[in-house]
Design a protein around this motif. Structure first.
Motif, PDB file in Angstrom:
ATOM      1  N   CYS A  88      -3.132 -33.528 -21.956  1.00  0.00           N
ATOM      2  CA  CYS A  88      -2.559 -32.184 -22.058  1.00  0.00           C
ATOM      3  C   CYS A  88      -3.151 -31.474 -23.281  1.00  0.00           C
ATOM      4  CB  CYS A  88      -1.047 -32.286 -22.189  1.00  0.00           C
ATOM      5  SG  CYS A  88      -0.207 -30.709 -22.392  1.00  0.00           S
ATOM      6  N   HIS A  90      -1.717 -29.416 -25.062  1.00  0.00           N
ATOM      7  CA  HIS A  90      -0.710 -29.142 -26.092  1.00  0.00           C
ATOM      8  C   HIS A  90      -0.772 -30.214 -27.173  1.00  0.00           C
ATOM      9  CE1 HIS A  90       3.685 -29.239 -27.501  1.00  0.00           C
ATOM     10  NE2 HIS A  90       3.093 -28.238 -28.119  1.00  0.00           N
ATOM     11  N   MET A  91      -0.358 -31.436 -26.851  1.00  0.00           N
ATOM     12  CA  MET A  91      -0.376 -32.500 -27.856  1.00  0.00           C
ATOM     13  C   MET A  91      -0.978 -33.793 -27.333  1.00  0.00           C
ATOM     14  SD  MET A  91       3.206 -31.826 -29.862  1.00  0.00           S
ATOM     15  CE  MET A  91       2.864 -32.970 -31.188  1.00  0.00           C
ATOM     16  N   CYS A  93      -0.567 -35.590 -24.358  1.00  0.00           N
ATOM     17  CA  CYS A  93       0.062 -36.516 -23.399  1.00  0.00           C
ATOM     18  C   CYS A  93      -0.762 -36.544 -22.110  1.00  0.00           C
ATOM     19  CB  CYS A  93       1.480 -36.058 -23.075  1.00  0.00           C
ATOM     20  SG  CYS A  93       2.623 -36.258 -24.450  1.00  0.00           S
ATOM     21  N   CYS A 106       2.842 -31.920 -17.311  1.00  0.00           N
ATOM     22  CA  CYS A 106       2.874 -32.767 -18.493  1.00  0.00           C
ATOM     23  C   CYS A 106       4.312 -33.254 -18.685  1.00  0.00           C
ATOM     24  CB  CYS A 106       2.409 -32.003 -19.732  1.00  0.00           C
ATOM     25  SG  CYS A 106       2.480 -33.043 -21.205  1.00  0.00           S
ATOM     26  N   HIS A 109       6.339 -32.096 -22.705  1.00  0.00           N
ATOM     27  CA  HIS A 109       7.024 -30.842 -23.036  1.00  0.00           C
ATOM     28  C   HIS A 109       6.942 -29.838 -21.898  1.00  0.00           C
ATOM     29  CE1 HIS A 109       5.311 -32.635 -26.805  1.00  0.00           C
ATOM     30  NE2 HIS A 109       6.604 -32.663 -27.079  1.00  0.00           N
ATOM     31  N   SER A 111       4.512 -28.647 -19.913  1.00  0.00           N
ATOM     32  CA  SER A 111       3.427 -27.718 -19.602  1.00  0.00           C
ATOM     33  C   SER A 111       2.993 -27.953 -18.162  1.00  0.00           C
ATOM     34  CB  SER A 111       2.232 -27.927 -20.540  1.00  0.00           C
ATOM     35  OG  SER A 111       2.507 -27.416 -21.812  1.00  0.00           O
TER      36      SER A 111
HETATM   37  S1  FES Z   1       1.905 -32.605 -24.751  1.00  0.00           S
HETATM   38 FE1  FES Z   1       1.923 -31.616 -22.856  1.00  0.00          FE
HETATM   39  S2  FES Z   1       3.360 -30.081 -23.107  1.00  0.00           S
HETATM   40 FE2  FES Z   1       3.333 -31.039 -24.994  1.00  0.00          FE
END
Ligand code: FES
Length: 143
Positions: A88, A90-91, A93, A106, A109, A111
Protein backbone atom coordinates in the motif's frame (compact mmCIF):
# COMPACT_ATOMS: atom_id res chain seq x y z
CA UNK A 1 65.82 38.58 34.82
CA UNK A 2 63.85 35.93 36.62
CA UNK A 3 61.39 33.59 34.93
CA UNK A 4 58.79 31.96 37.06
CA UNK A 5 58.32 28.34 36.14
CA UNK A 6 55.51 28.07 38.61
CA UNK A 7 53.41 30.63 36.71
CA UNK A 8 54.18 28.92 33.39
CA UNK A 9 53.19 25.56 34.80
CA UNK A 10 49.91 27.02 36.06
CA UNK A 11 49.14 28.39 32.64
CA UNK A 12 49.85 24.99 31.13
CA UNK A 13 47.70 23.25 33.74
CA UNK A 14 44.90 25.74 33.16
CA UNK A 15 45.16 25.19 29.42
CA UNK A 16 44.93 21.41 29.85
CA UNK A 17 42.03 21.75 32.28
CA UNK A 18 40.12 23.94 29.82
CA UNK A 19 40.84 21.53 27.04
CA UNK A 20 39.58 18.61 29.13
CA UNK A 21 36.44 20.53 30.10
CA UNK A 22 35.71 21.27 26.44
CA UNK A 23 36.23 17.62 25.57
CA UNK A 24 33.91 16.47 28.38
CA UNK A 25 31.33 19.05 27.34
CA UNK A 26 31.08 17.55 23.86
CA UNK A 27 31.53 13.93 24.91
CA UNK A 28 27.78 13.20 25.25
CA UNK A 29 27.19 14.59 21.75
CA UNK A 30 29.97 12.43 20.32
CA UNK A 31 28.66 9.33 22.12
CA UNK A 32 25.11 10.00 20.93
CA UNK A 33 26.40 10.47 17.38
CA UNK A 34 28.38 7.25 17.51
CA UNK A 35 25.37 5.27 18.69
CA UNK A 36 22.88 6.85 16.32
CA UNK A 37 25.05 6.54 13.22
CA UNK A 38 24.16 2.87 12.58
CA UNK A 39 20.45 3.71 12.86
CA UNK A 40 20.88 6.67 10.53
CA UNK A 41 22.77 4.55 8.03
CA UNK A 42 20.18 1.76 8.22
CA UNK A 43 17.29 4.17 7.73
CA UNK A 44 18.77 5.98 4.75
CA UNK A 45 20.97 3.51 2.98
CA UNK A 46 19.73 0.05 3.80
CA UNK A 47 19.33 -2.14 0.78
CA UNK A 48 15.92 -3.35 -0.13
CA UNK A 49 15.47 -7.08 -0.27
CA UNK A 50 15.92 -8.61 -3.68
CA UNK A 51 12.46 -8.86 -5.13
CA UNK A 52 13.42 -9.92 -8.64
CA UNK A 53 11.36 -12.75 -9.94
CA UNK A 54 10.05 -14.26 -13.14
CA UNK A 55 6.94 -16.03 -14.32
CA UNK A 56 6.13 -17.86 -17.53
CA UNK A 57 3.73 -15.90 -19.73
CA UNK A 58 1.46 -18.94 -20.01
CA UNK A 59 0.90 -18.75 -16.23
CA UNK A 60 -0.45 -15.21 -16.41
CA UNK A 61 -4.19 -15.27 -16.99
CA UNK A 62 -6.51 -12.42 -17.89
CA UNK A 63 -7.15 -10.19 -14.88
CA UNK A 64 -5.09 -10.34 -11.72
CA UNK A 65 -2.33 -12.81 -10.96
CA UNK A 66 -0.65 -12.57 -7.58
CA UNK A 67 2.98 -13.45 -7.01
CA UNK A 68 2.90 -14.10 -3.31
CA UNK A 69 6.55 -14.43 -2.32
CA UNK A 70 7.75 -11.17 -3.87
CA UNK A 71 4.42 -9.46 -3.31
CA UNK A 72 3.41 -8.31 -6.76
CA UNK A 73 0.14 -8.25 -8.63
CA UNK A 74 0.17 -8.69 -12.37
CA UNK A 75 -2.76 -7.17 -14.20
CA UNK A 76 -3.28 -8.51 -17.71
CA UNK A 77 -5.98 -7.31 -20.06
CA UNK A 78 -5.96 -7.79 -23.83
CA UNK A 79 -2.26 -7.58 -24.68
CA UNK A 80 -1.30 -5.18 -21.94
CA UNK A 81 0.47 -6.16 -18.71
CA UNK A 82 0.96 -3.98 -15.62
CA UNK A 83 2.86 -5.12 -12.55
CA UNK A 84 1.85 -3.53 -9.25
CA UNK A 85 3.78 -3.50 -6.03
CA UNK A 86 1.47 -5.14 -3.48
CA UNK A 87 2.54 -2.68 -0.78
CA UNK A 88 0.00 0.00 0.00
CA UNK A 89 1.27 3.48 -0.82
CA UNK A 90 0.10 4.73 2.57
CA UNK A 91 2.31 2.82 5.02
CA UNK A 92 3.28 -0.31 3.16
CA UNK A 93 0.78 -2.95 4.26
CA UNK A 94 0.12 -5.73 1.79
CA UNK A 95 -3.03 -5.05 -0.20
CA UNK A 96 -5.58 -7.72 -1.12
CA UNK A 97 -7.45 -8.10 -4.35
CA UNK A 98 -11.22 -8.29 -4.08
CA UNK A 99 -12.12 -10.23 -7.21
CA UNK A 100 -15.86 -9.66 -6.75
CA UNK A 101 -15.59 -5.87 -6.81
CA UNK A 102 -12.36 -5.79 -8.82
CA UNK A 103 -10.54 -3.50 -6.38
CA UNK A 104 -7.47 -3.70 -4.18
CA UNK A 105 -8.16 -3.15 -0.47
CA UNK A 106 -5.66 -2.37 2.22
CA UNK A 107 -6.52 -4.12 5.49
CA UNK A 108 -4.58 -1.66 7.64
CA UNK A 109 -6.34 1.69 7.18
CA UNK A 110 -8.88 0.86 4.48
CA UNK A 111 -7.31 2.50 1.44
CA UNK A 112 -8.79 1.25 -1.80
CA UNK A 113 -7.40 1.14 -5.34
CA UNK A 114 -9.02 0.27 -8.65
CA UNK A 115 -7.88 -2.72 -10.68
CA UNK A 116 -5.76 -0.23 -12.68
CA UNK A 117 -4.01 0.80 -9.45
CA UNK A 118 -5.75 4.17 -9.18
CA UNK A 119 -6.37 5.39 -5.64
CA UNK A 120 -10.10 5.37 -4.90
CA UNK A 121 -10.05 6.02 -1.17
CA UNK A 122 -7.42 7.14 1.37
CA UNK A 123 -5.64 7.58 3.60
CA UNK A 124 -3.20 6.60 0.81
CA UNK A 125 -2.48 9.73 -1.20
CA UNK A 126 -1.27 8.17 -4.43
CA UNK A 127 -1.88 5.30 -6.81
CA UNK A 128 -0.24 1.92 -6.48
CA UNK A 129 3.37 1.77 -7.56
CA UNK A 130 4.06 -0.01 -10.82
CA UNK A 131 7.13 -2.17 -11.29
CA UNK A 132 9.22 -2.40 -14.43
CA UNK A 133 9.48 -5.70 -16.23
CA UNK A 134 10.75 -7.23 -19.44
CA UNK A 135 9.63 -10.17 -21.52
CA UNK A 136 12.18 -12.60 -22.91
CA UNK A 137 11.75 -16.16 -24.11
CA UNK A 138 8.05 -16.26 -23.17
CA UNK A 139 8.91 -15.26 -19.60
CA UNK A 140 8.08 -12.11 -17.69
CA UNK A 141 11.03 -10.82 -15.62
CA UNK A 142 10.07 -8.42 -12.84
CA UNK A 143 12.28 -6.01 -10.98
S1 FES B 1 -1.14 1.09 4.99
FE1 FES B 1 -2.73 0.92 3.57
S2 FES B 1 -4.14 2.36 4.23
FE2 FES B 1 -2.56 2.55 5.62
Amino acid sequence: MEVSLRGARSDLEQYLLDKRRRFLKFLPIMVAGAFSYPLYRFALFSEKPNRKTSIALKDIGEGITKITKQEYFIYKRANKITVFDAHCTHMGCIIHFDSQHKVFNCPCHKSRFSIEGVRLRGPAKRNLDTISYKIQNKTLYIG
